[in-house]
Design an enzyme around this catalytic site. Sequence first.
Site, mmCIF file in Angstrom:
data_model
loop_
_atom_site.group_PDB
_atom_site.id
_atom_site.type_symbol
_atom_site.label_atom_id
_atom_site.label_comp_id
_atom_site.label_asym_id
_atom_site.label_seq_id
_atom_site.Cartn_x
_atom_site.Cartn_y
_atom_site.Cartn_z
ATOM 1 N N THR A 11 -11.483 -6.714 16.212
ATOM 2 C CA THR A 11 -10.166 -6.525 15.588
ATOM 3 C C THR A 11 -9.125 -7.404 16.273
ATOM 4 O O THR A 11 -8.202 -7.914 15.634
ATOM 5 C CB THR A 11 -9.760 -5.037 15.656
ATOM 6 N N THR B 204 -12.137 3.968 -11.566
ATOM 7 C CA THR B 204 -11.282 5.058 -12.053
ATOM 8 C C THR B 204 -9.856 4.884 -11.524
ATOM 9 O O THR B 204 -9.659 4.494 -10.375
ATOM 10 C CB THR B 204 -11.883 6.401 -11.577
ATOM 11 N N THR C 114 0.856 -1.198 0.000
ATOM 12 C CA THR C 114 0.000 0.000 0.000
ATOM 13 C C THR C 114 0.881 1.233 0.000
ATOM 14 O O THR C 114 2.039 1.181 0.425
ATOM 15 C CB THR C 114 -0.915 0.020 1.247
ATOM 16 N N LYS D 294 0.448 3.680 4.118
ATOM 17 C CA LYS D 294 1.028 3.577 5.459
ATOM 18 C C LYS D 294 2.415 4.234 5.422
ATOM 19 O O LYS D 294 2.483 5.444 5.392
ATOM 20 C CB LYS D 294 0.998 2.126 5.916
#
Length: 431
Positions: free
Chosen positions: A386, A301, A268, A271
């Site tokens: 979580t 997009t 990613t 981060k």
Amino acid sequence: MQQQCPVHTQESVNATPQVESDNRPAIDYGGYFEDALNQLKGEGRYRTFKQLERKVGAFPIARDVERNRDVVIWCSNDYLGMGQHQSVLNAMHHALDDLGAGAGGTRNISGNHSVIVDLERELASLHHKDGALVFVCGYVANETTLNTLLSMLPGCVVFSDEKNHASMIQGIRNSRVKKQIFRHNDLAHLEELLKEEPLDTPKLIAFESVYSMDGDIAPIKEVCELAKKYNALTYLDEVHAVGMYGDHGAGVAERDQVMDKVDIIQGTFAKAYGVMGGYIAASREIIDVVRSYASGFIFTTALPPVLAAGALSSVRHLRQSQYERDQQQANVAYLKTRLREEGIPILDSVSHIIPVMVGDPALCKQASDLLLSEHYIYVQPINYPTVPKGGERLRVTPTPLHTREMQDALVAGLKDVFTRLNIRYASACPA
Ligand code: PLP
């Protein structure tokens, strides 16, 4: 982990037969949604968000809008402060001024701008792969890549670490292939499950390098050895590692010198790279097949030039600069030592993530609230689902920009709230 909505049985629907004025049966849509929300509230799982305003040049300080005062952020995933790095900001300003706000379309419909092409070349070179593919975020990269690849392999079986991120779980679920969940980082269990499948069955092992809640690290080399032995592909999520590990920030696989053994590396820009967007890097055929078949890549997009330019600048900077990584590691080491000295119960993590264990959802929330209101420190509480029940914690992420004074203030603040709330100290904390 997937959020569960309450299930409405036909009986409960029929229990309150109501009709509209024109005799249509009434359906209480709002009631269903309220029930779902009330279930979360009843279980203490309803999320509220603090409004925090980051200010360029002040990282890791942000404005607590509600209290109208500055606080030190201790739980940011902008792990290296690159979201405010001058080279990243300059690249984004230039892209905005030169190329405009949006991409203008999908990659197929005029959205294939030159910055995104350069970014993919940079990522392929960073990870020593034939190619790379950029997505709007890391979640979509995981979900759509796994779904696409698994659906494409006849009779494929996927082997997934039990602590994998929701985006991988969703991609696997959507593919509907047979899945085997192996115990977290447990090589013996993984091998036991791999052995059950014939050697000529296509297989894929999906796992992460740094696990974001415990801060532990997968045995990548050994997983790849098992993959080779049992004819499996390997899919590694390096979301919490890229930018921070390896001499060029390519992740733990680079640090451990096993990048060539991993078939698909996923990352990613949101981060340590401080921007937004996700990607995979892999062989020519894998990149081409995902580019050609993945719904989450094709029908959305493209990442706009401004984000791609920021990401590219950040990736390039962290490829050649060791300073941020060294400074982060020094701060992590200092803080872990200080917390241990004071008896604050932390998980024995081997990464930059320091889980401070509280072990109770209400206390965890109170500790976070007290830190904010009285010590001007923000660390969000992490509760079930979580983390498992009983594993409630404050997840602390030191950056290169936290000063010694900030670190000492965090230790003092934690000591104060642990004492006042009667939270157990390290001796009583499960390792
Ligand atoms: N993978 C892991 C392990 C994550 O923790 C996250 C997000 O927090 C993602 C993937 C999704 O990445 P992104 O925030 O870029 O969508």
